[in-house]
Write a protein that holds these residues in place. Structure first.
Motif, mmCIF file in Angstrom:
data_model
loop_
_atom_site.group_PDB
_atom_site.id
_atom_site.type_symbol
_atom_site.label_atom_id
_atom_site.label_comp_id
_atom_site.label_asym_id
_atom_site.label_seq_id
_atom_site.Cartn_x
_atom_site.Cartn_y
_atom_site.Cartn_z
ATOM 1 N N SER A 166 11.342 -3.278 7.208
ATOM 2 C CA SER A 166 11.715 -2.941 5.836
ATOM 3 C C SER A 166 13.136 -2.391 5.893
ATOM 4 O O SER A 166 13.805 -2.466 6.926
ATOM 5 N N HIS A 169 12.258 0.968 8.172
ATOM 6 C CA HIS A 169 11.409 0.934 9.370
ATOM 7 C C HIS A 169 11.422 -0.438 10.045
ATOM 8 O O HIS A 169 11.565 -1.473 9.382
ATOM 9 N N THR A 181 5.894 2.295 14.970
ATOM 10 C CA THR A 181 6.805 2.393 13.830
ATOM 11 C C THR A 181 8.092 3.046 14.299
ATOM 12 O O THR A 181 8.080 4.188 14.791
ATOM 13 N N VAL A 207 6.313 -7.398 6.034
ATOM 14 C CA VAL A 207 6.405 -6.327 5.048
ATOM 15 C C VAL A 207 6.733 -6.952 3.703
ATOM 16 O O VAL A 207 7.620 -7.796 3.593
ATOM 17 N N ASP A 210 6.524 -2.772 -0.125
ATOM 18 C CA ASP A 210 6.115 -1.492 0.453
ATOM 19 C C ASP A 210 4.734 -1.535 1.097
ATOM 20 O O ASP A 210 4.085 -0.496 1.268
ATOM 21 N N LEU A 212 2.538 -3.129 4.515
ATOM 22 C CA LEU A 212 2.610 -3.757 5.832
ATOM 23 C C LEU A 212 1.379 -4.629 6.025
ATOM 24 O O LEU A 212 0.246 -4.168 5.843
ATOM 25 N N GLU A 228 3.289 1.083 3.539
ATOM 26 C CA GLU A 228 4.310 1.294 4.563
ATOM 27 C C GLU A 228 4.312 2.735 5.060
ATOM 28 O O GLU A 228 4.526 2.998 6.248
ATOM 29 N N TYR A 229 4.036 3.679 4.163
ATOM 30 C CA TYR A 229 4.058 5.087 4.528
ATOM 31 C C TYR A 229 2.636 5.665 4.651
ATOM 32 O O TYR A 229 2.418 6.852 4.427
#
Length: 526
Positions: A166, A169, A181, A207, A210, A212, A228-229
């Motif tokens: 992304s 990341h 990551t 990705v 947002d 994965l 993603e987070y």
């Protein structure tokens, strides 16, 4: 055509092509073409049923090793080097080229067009915004336009099986060792010790929006997705008959993600959906279930692909992009240039730009579960498990109609002037718009109770399919007369086409009848 004698009605014909379609659910005639709808395909005849061709076309290659997109086009590559393209997200396919005798694994586009090449360690290279990112042993290399290169080094990167990136990341699949990551802002490399994918072989990553996506090729094979987070993975069900699917490649777009699979073709998941759908099969498995005229073409509704537009002249198929594939119920209709769909969540969706954008029009609170949405001129009808609702403002507000039927499950209806023929779980009813509803009075010589499943009309005479084979009314549905034949007992659907009536039998054959002779046989002196 081969003439067949059936109790004096010698104009009932069976197609000489022996076209047999055991699951015909609707027939539709427009501009000289007859459309036969099944649950998983649509067949078209331009010569009154002598010959037939399918609408749409399947992808010929069942294994997809790479995917590319450009505008509305999606391009696939097979292990043999064959490239195919679809401009309507898999409803029809055509061959681009083949790299005979060459070993290839990647689709490439240059000034001369599309081609296929062999790229070593393809899964260790990805694109993120304007960067090309690759991993080589312990190095992550980010190459930017104008020759700028940034290199990150860590022994943790060794043994990578795939990468995705992304803006911030880089995600590194480590084979059976989970996913790392790498935060390019802080330089930190992290790994979740409690990742459910630890121990599974991570074959491919991507990705998108947002999220994965990870393709796993061992154990619980398939595609998983997490924010993603975040750390919570969810598996993505793919609507395919195979119990175990091997995903070979993924490709992210603004609308969603494509999956290429071994021997299972191509699938797509919209960002807002929880399920992926197979899109390499044309209309097969789309669950086709409705048709009506729309502008210069026809509108076909499907449960898994939303509403589709067919150009009657060229037979080109266009997907009228749905706001969320998972929300669609098996029904769509049009009022003038406005498209409407009824959704599983009880909402009625609205589009005034041929499907490019959709909004929630209403959520009728007085409805049961929505079965079907239909239009008759400016009037909209919602057939539900608790009667019928109607709207005259393109679905903004709804009122109950036919109170006599409010306790019944309604499945279909037909309107002629001020009379509605409504099909329910307790049979078909003739319902006057401003009056009561009465069960159809069908005259037949059989002991079995008649039933009706579809209706067509020329504006004066009403024809119904079901049992017995064809039922006719010339007085707005007050009285009905049946065509009785031991050789043609039950039918599924029918449609008027000028002087002819096309009828699909329960055993899958399609017949055509000269209506004047049918009237003479059924109505006699009436």
């Amino acid at each position: 055509m081969q003439r067949r004698q059936l109790h004096g009605l010698d104009t009932l014909l069976k197609m000489t092509s022996k076209y047999r379609h055991p699951n015909v659910t609707a027939l539709h005639y427009r501009d000289g073409k007859l459309f036969a709808l099944g649950v998983d395909d649509v067949m078209v005849s331009a010569d009154s049923g002598k010959t037939w061709k399918p609408l749409g076309e399947e992808l010929k290659q069942s294994t997809v090793i790479d995917i590319a997109t450009s505008g509305d086009s999606v391009i696939t590559l097979s292990p043999s080097g064959a490239m195919s393209v679809s401009t309507n997200r898999g409803l029809s396919w055509s061959r681009l080229s083949a790299s005979a005798g060459k070993s290839v694994n990647t689709i490439k586009r240059d000034s001369s067009g599309w081609s296929s090449v062999m790229v070593q360690n393809r899964e260790l290279t990805c694109s993120a915004f304007s960067e090309q990112i690759s991993i080589n042993d312990s190095l992550i290399i980010a190459e930017r336009p104008a020759g700028c290169r940034i290199v990150y080094s860590s022994a943790a990167f060794k043994g990578a099986s795939c990468i995705a990136a992304s803006y911030r990341h880089v995600f590194i699949g480590m084979g059976r060792q989970g996913i790392l990551t790498f935060d390019r802002e802080s330089g930190q490399v992290t790994k979740s010790e409690f990742d459910v994918l630890n121990g599974e072989y991570v074959r491919s990553l991507c990705v998108s929006q947002d999220m994965l996506y990870a393709a796993i090729s061992t154990g619980s094979a398939g595609v998983y997705r997490r924010p993603e987070y975040g750390n919570n993975w969810s598996i993505i069900p793919i609507d395919q008959p195979m119990s175990e699917l091997e995903v070979l490649c993924m490709h992210a777009t603004q609308d969603g993600v494509f999956f290429g699979m071994r021997e299972s073709g191509l699938a797509f998941i919209p960002h807002a959906s929880k399920n992926a759908i197979a899109i390499h099969l044309g209309l097969r498995d789309a669950m086709v279930n409705g048709v009506q005229n729309f502008g210069d073409g026809i509108l076909i509704s499907t449960q898994l692909r939303g509403p589709l537009m067919v150009d009657v002249g060229s037979l080109a198929l266009t997907e009228l992009i749905s706001p969320d594939v998972s929300c669609f119920a098996p029904s769509a209709c049009a009022v003038g240039s406005v498209l409407l769909t009824a959704c599983q969540n009880g909402a009625v969706m609205f589009s005034s730009d041929s499907g490019r954008s959709w909004t929630v029009r209403s959520t009728p609170s007085q409805a049961g579960a929505i079965v079907l949405i239909k239009s008759f001129g400016p009037d909209l009808m919602l057939l539900t498990t608790a009667g019928v609702l109607t709207s005259r403002d393109t679905g903004r507000t709804w009122q109950r109609i036919h109170d006599d039927l409010r306790q019944l499950e309604t499945s279909n209806m037909f309107r002629m002037d001020s009379v509605d023929i409504v099909m329910t779980n307790l049979g078909a009813y003739r319902a006057v718009v401003s009056g009561s509803a009465q069960k159809l009075d069908v005259k037949t010589k059989f002991d079995q109770e008649p039933f009706v499943n579809a209706i067509s009309s020329d504006g004066k005479t009403i024809y119904a399919s079901g049992f017995p084979a064809v039922i006719v009314s010339i007085d707005d549905g007050i009285t009905w007369h049946a065509y009785n034949s031991p050789e043609l007992m039950a039918t599924r659907c029918l449609t008027v086409a000028g002087d002819l009536l096309f009828v699909a039998s329960a055993d899958g054959f399609i017949y055509r009848v000269l209506r004047s002779d049918l009237h003479q046989s059924v109505l006699g002196s009436h």
